[in-house]
Design a protein around this motif. Structure first.
Motif, mmCIF file in Angstrom:
data_model
loop_
_atom_site.group_PDB
_atom_site.id
_atom_site.type_symbol
_atom_site.label_atom_id
_atom_site.label_comp_id
_atom_site.label_asym_id
_atom_site.label_seq_id
_atom_site.Cartn_x
_atom_site.Cartn_y
_atom_site.Cartn_z
ATOM 1 N N UNK A 49 78.116 35.400 30.615
ATOM 2 C CA UNK A 49 78.698 36.711 30.353
ATOM 3 C C UNK A 49 78.650 37.110 28.904
ATOM 4 N N UNK A 50 77.773 36.474 28.126
ATOM 5 C CA UNK A 50 77.700 36.762 26.696
ATOM 6 C C UNK A 50 76.831 37.967 26.359
ATOM 7 N N UNK A 51 76.105 38.501 27.332
ATOM 8 C CA UNK A 51 75.222 39.631 27.061
ATOM 9 C C UNK A 51 76.045 40.913 27.031
ATOM 10 N N UNK A 52 76.273 41.402 25.829
ATOM 11 C CA UNK A 52 77.076 42.619 25.631
ATOM 12 C C UNK A 52 76.258 43.790 25.115
ATOM 13 N N UNK A 53 75.166 43.487 24.424
ATOM 14 C CA UNK A 53 74.370 44.549 23.830
ATOM 15 C C UNK A 53 72.962 44.037 23.566
ATOM 16 N N UNK A 54 72.017 44.962 23.424
ATOM 17 C CA UNK A 54 70.629 44.619 23.115
ATOM 18 C C UNK A 54 70.463 44.504 21.610
ATOM 19 N N UNK A 55 69.647 43.554 21.179
ATOM 20 C CA UNK A 55 69.271 43.416 19.777
ATOM 21 C C UNK A 55 67.770 43.266 19.694
ATOM 22 N N UNK A 56 67.201 43.713 18.589
ATOM 23 C CA UNK A 56 65.751 43.637 18.422
ATOM 24 C C UNK A 56 65.243 42.197 18.436
ATOM 25 N N UNK A 57 66.091 41.220 18.042
ATOM 26 C CA UNK A 57 65.664 39.824 17.976
ATOM 27 C C UNK A 57 66.361 38.953 19.026
ATOM 28 N N UNK A 58 66.896 39.580 20.077
ATOM 29 C CA UNK A 58 67.615 38.817 21.100
ATOM 30 C C UNK A 58 66.660 37.857 21.806
ATOM 31 N N UNK A 59 66.852 36.578 21.579
ATOM 32 C CA UNK A 59 66.041 35.509 22.161
ATOM 33 C C UNK A 59 64.549 35.737 21.957
ATOM 34 N N UNK A 60 64.202 36.209 20.797
ATOM 35 C CA UNK A 60 62.781 36.374 20.469
ATOM 36 C C UNK A 60 62.153 34.989 20.320
ATOM 37 N N UNK A 61 61.154 34.728 21.107
ATOM 38 C CA UNK A 61 60.503 33.421 21.079
ATOM 39 C C UNK A 61 59.121 33.510 20.477
ATOM 40 N N UNK A 62 58.233 32.637 20.963
ATOM 41 C CA UNK A 62 56.864 32.556 20.440
ATOM 42 C C UNK A 62 55.877 33.058 21.482
#
Length: 344
Positions: free
Chosen positions: A143-156
């Motif tokens: 339940x930690x997903x509250x908002x979108x971020x440009x680097x949210x879990x950005x991987x490779x």
């Protein structure tokens, strides 16, 4: 106790060889073996080992194993009637092949039938590691997903990156094809011997020394067999050569990678993430790995499609039937022992 879960099939009047099925397995395997042998079955998922395995094998001429039961000189000494050890796994570091050969015990494994399924899984595990799928799923479920971020879990990225393969056998080559043909990856590899030139050319593969492979790979996949020479083949020194943005995926065997060193390297940022299907001392997992969020962990399931596991088990059964009825086991590891057999 382990012996409490042993059961024996009903026997007919004519004496037949007795075989132990050392792990629960598909009904088709019991049916196939039951056509030829009197069966003794171990109906627990906990593997028989040591004295318990020796006790279960008393008076048995053959054994069907899943790949973790230890077959060593002491067990062979305690089970003088044993003539065939047939495994549904590919790896056989749990079997003392030299001791079996010396005593005339046929050993077989189950190669080939799991190549493509295992390659599918290895590539999927590498992708899940690179794109942080497990970490992000846990984040969402908490339940930690509250908002979108440009680097949210950005991987490779996987496409267009450098795929490094340590161990370029059947499975390694199958993973290579997926990476090169499907994702446009650059392919570098290390193997004890180089691939034939036409194979290298078809994949655009470049052979490197092991240290150079560790340094070049964006995504390293390990597929070498386990043995004394490959124990901790990837340890602290090798991990220190990897890019801090790189990932490591191990679908080989536990012990090829030094799990404690890997946990330290991941914690200290020497590499970005790891995907592990095998572990030292499994089913136990190093506690430091369990505590890390940048590791995708699976319980040794790379070959686990129903069709493939059934094919592996039936191949082991075919080997066992052939070994004890005068036939030619299709995937014997020490076929020379067949020449020593007495008729009947």
């Amino acid at each position: 106790m382990a012996n409490d879960v042993l059961r024996e099939a009903a026997t007919g009047s004519a004496p037949r060889a007795r075989v132990l099925v050392a792990r629960p397995v598909f009904a088709e395997v019991h049916e196939r073996l039951g056509q030829h042998f009197d069966l003794r079955s171990h109906d627990s998922d906990v593997a028989l080992q040591g004295p318990a395995l020796a006790h279960a094998l008393q008076d048995c001429e053959g054994v069907f194993i899943a790949g973790v039961e230890q077959i060593d000189a002491a067990l062979l000494q305690a089970c003088p009637r044993l003539r065939a050890v047939c495994s549904m796994a590919v790896g056989y570091n749990n079997i003392d092949l030299q001791a079996c050969t010396a005593r005339g015990v046929l050993v077989s494994n189950a190669p080939d039938v799991l190549t493509e399924t295992t390659a599918d899984f290895g590539f999927a595990l590498m992708m899940a590691t690179a794109r942080r799928l497990s970490e992000s799923e846990h984040f969402l479920r908490r339940g930690d997903w509250k908002a979108w971020r440009y680097d949210l879990f950005a991987g490779a990225d996987v496409h267009g990156s450098t795929l490094g393969i340590l161990g370029m056998g059947r499975i390694g080559q199958a993973i290579a094809r997926r990476g090169v043909l499907g994702f446009g990856m650059r392919l570098v590899y290390h193997n004890r011997s180089r691939l034939p030139a036409p194979t290298e050319a078809s994949l655009g593969a470049q052979w490197l020394e092991r240290d150079a492979l560790m340094a070049e790979a964006d995504h390293l996949v390990i597929v070498v067999p386990y043995g004394p020479e490959s124990h901790h083949l990837v340890g602290a020194a090798e991990l220190a050569r990897m890019k801090p943005t790189a990932t490591l995926t191990n679908i080989a065997r536990g012990g090829v990678v030094d799990d404690a060193a890997l946990a330290r390297a991941l914690r200290q940022g020497q590499l970005a993430a790891a995907g592990l299907d095998v572990f030292e001392g499994e089913p136990q997992v190093h506690p430091e790995l369990l505590a890390l969020s940048n590791v995708v962990l699976t319980p040794h399931i790379a070959s686990a499609s129903l069709a493939t596991r059934r094919a592996m088990a039936l191949l082991a059964a075919d080997n066992l039937v052939a070994a004890l009825t005068g036939g030619e086991p299709p995937t014997a590891l020490n076929p020379q022992v067949l020449a020593l057999r007495q008729p009947g």
